[in-house]
Design a protein around this motif. Sequence first.
Motif, short mmCIF file in Angstrom:
data_model
loop_
_atom_site.label_atom_id
_atom_site.label_comp_id
_atom_site.label_asym_id
_atom_site.label_seq_id
_atom_site.Cartn_x
_atom_site.Cartn_y
_atom_site.Cartn_z
N GLN A 8 38.96 53.96 -2.93
CA GLN A 8 39.61 53.01 -1.99
C GLN A 8 41.09 54.20 -2.22
O GLN A 8 41.86 54.20 -1.25
N HIS A 16 35.30 51.78 -6.43
CA HIS A 16 35.80 51.73 -5.70
C HIS A 16 36.89 51.27 -5.49
O HIS A 16 37.02 52.08 -4.73
N SER A 17 37.76 50.95 -6.74
CA SER A 17 38.68 51.29 -5.68
C SER A 17 39.29 51.89 -6.24
O SER A 17 40.57 52.58 -5.71
N GLN A 45 33.17 48.63 -9.84
CA GLN A 45 34.26 48.17 -9.09
C GLN A 45 35.57 48.95 -9.39
O GLN A 45 36.09 49.25 -8.23
#
Lengths: 265, 509
Positions: free
Chosen positions: B46, B42-43, B39
Amino acid sequence: MSFHYDVLVIEDEKVVIDSVKKILIPEGFTVDETFDVESALLNLKKNKYKLILTDLMLPKISGLKLIEIVNEKYPDIPIIMITGYATLEIAVQSLKLGAFDFIPKPFAFAELLGVVHRAIKLVEVRKSSDSIAEFRKQSHPQHHIDNKSEHYYFLGKHIWTKLDQNGSAKVGVDETFSKTIGEIHQIDFPSVNEIISQGNPLARIYTNENFMHTIWAPLSGKVIENNQEVEKVNTLIDKNSLFHGWLVCMIPTNLEEELQNLILC
Amino acid sequence: MKNKISFKLILAVGVMTISIISIFSFFMIKNQTQALITQVKHSANQLSETIKSSTKYDMLLNQRERVHRIIDTIGNQEGIEKVRIFNKEGEVIYSPNKSEIGSFVDKKAEACFVCHVADQPLEKLTIPERTRVFEVKSGSKNLGIINPIYNEASCSQAECHAHEVSQKVLGVLDVTMSLDDVERQVRSNRMELIFFTLISIITVSLILWILVKKVVGTPVSELVKATNIVATGDLDYRIKIFKKDELGHLGRSFNQMTQKLAEANKQIVQSNKLASLGRLAAGVAHEINNPLTGILTYSTYLLNHLDNNQETKEDIEVIVRETRRCGEIVKRLLEFARQSPPHKTFVDINNILNRAISIVNNQLSIRNISVHKNLEENLPEFKADANQLHQIFINLLLNAADAIDSQGGEISISIKLVKKVEEFIEIKVSDTGCGIPHKNISKIFDPFYTTKGHKGTGLGLAVVWGIIEQHNGTISVESEVGKGTVFTIHLPIEEKETSAIITEKNIRK
């Protein structure tokens, strides 16, 4: 040195020997005594005896063994067994082996004298007429051996039983017995319906000399009838002892097994 | 304590709980950590894409100040450790940490290593390839993500300083994020799991302890107590707690066992009593016969040689009479002692009974006693001593008759075949007599026990017992005072090595 005695007593209990002597000696019998069979056999070799009175249970060699030895070597000497250890089977067995009679402890004056007199008398009778078989042939030549119901079974030498077709058995004594007891004074019959086992006293005969003779039950069973006639007609037991001279009629309860203890004639 | 079942069970269950929860937690925490890291990756990706696209325009316009500002703003946000952009040569161009600008990063450093592994930088990388987790000096974990800045047409065609078209990668955006949150999350999860494990162990142990105590402990301690009591010789003790589980079954078996033991014990006692009494009787009788002979012969001799002294004569007659009585007692003793082994042949039991009845029938009818027979026909013949069975019937019939008073009564006899585990003949002799009082019932088979005074020898039932024992049978008695007595005999049809068991049912009532 050889002696002549009437009686040889073999008994390991001193009081019993004393008792026997106490009774027999005043009656005029001569008595020799030993404590065991071995010394008895030595005495038998050495001396002459008319009668042997022996205990059944003796140290080392038993009374039963003695019967066999005496039967073989001294067939003329009758043996009376003193049965202390009241094993009736052995007493009955001793009769089959050839003992003259047995006398259970404790015995009384009249019983001992009765049986001893009878045995001594037998020795005398034998001198004239002999064995039972011979006597039977003379008395009943019409006898058919193949008819089983006519057979007589003997307990010892003198007490007989005859099986009837209705399942009862008559009991009596033979002529030798009658001849050897003397004058009958009284007969004690068993009570009717009494149950008596083989080898137990069935009837008692008292003689004029005050001796007592015991008739042992040849079979176990229930008494159904007594032949009181015998008592009334004293001669009946003498002359007709095998026929009308029966004493007691009983219903045997254990016939087949007990017949094996009897001698078929 | 160490040897208690509950302790062992709790230990086992505890170890099991710990192992299961540990394995479970290990995988759970691992998965959770990975999910969290993914997670974060991914952030981070991003974020790095956002930085890239938000700085793209400014870069095209070559407005460096604006790029610096964006980088600074983002770089100072919480959870973000570093935001740097360096060019292809490794020179840091943008960074919130101004001192870093212009310095070169080692191409062999972890951020660059993925692409420069073969000196020839790769150009296309997946997210996992671009991310790395590393530990910094303070001990906390960081996650770094690099994002190559590719050469685009708008870059190469820009007027400012035109990158060459052949250059594919212009630089790298490197974002480093702190993994402290993830670490914290994982730690707290682990703590929760440990706490949960402890709670489960305590709960399970407590439940087990109570369960074991209730289901196992109490019955087992009762069993132990019962065993100890029985061991001290009290064979009448019975366990009272009965559940339907295995321990309840064990308890019932235990009770059955003690009952059988008690019966066997009673039987052994009875046998020994009979045997030793028999030996004693035989010994005494044998020894007494000789002195009795002395007394009898001398006294009868005296009796025969007395001179009409009536008084002395009568005295001596007493001696003779009583000596003869002694002789009779000795004879009976010997009859009892002389329990010969049975002579077994195939017998017809009904026939034996009928014969016995015919012998005692007169005596019974005189006393107004009627006999009822209920005999099963076609009973199988079995091996037994006919005389001894005959004796049993006579003894039981006469006993029954003696129990019935002068008013008369009934004797019922039934014989039948019973099939249970084995086949046996069941004989019941019942009377309408006076019955046997409770306290006497255990003595009736004892030799010389009699209620008939001088008339009885006290040997009848002892002999019956002895005979039945020698036939491997059993005899039991039930009696009610005033109503009557029932003797029940079981005789096995098959010969086997069992022994007689005496049961006195109304003692147990």
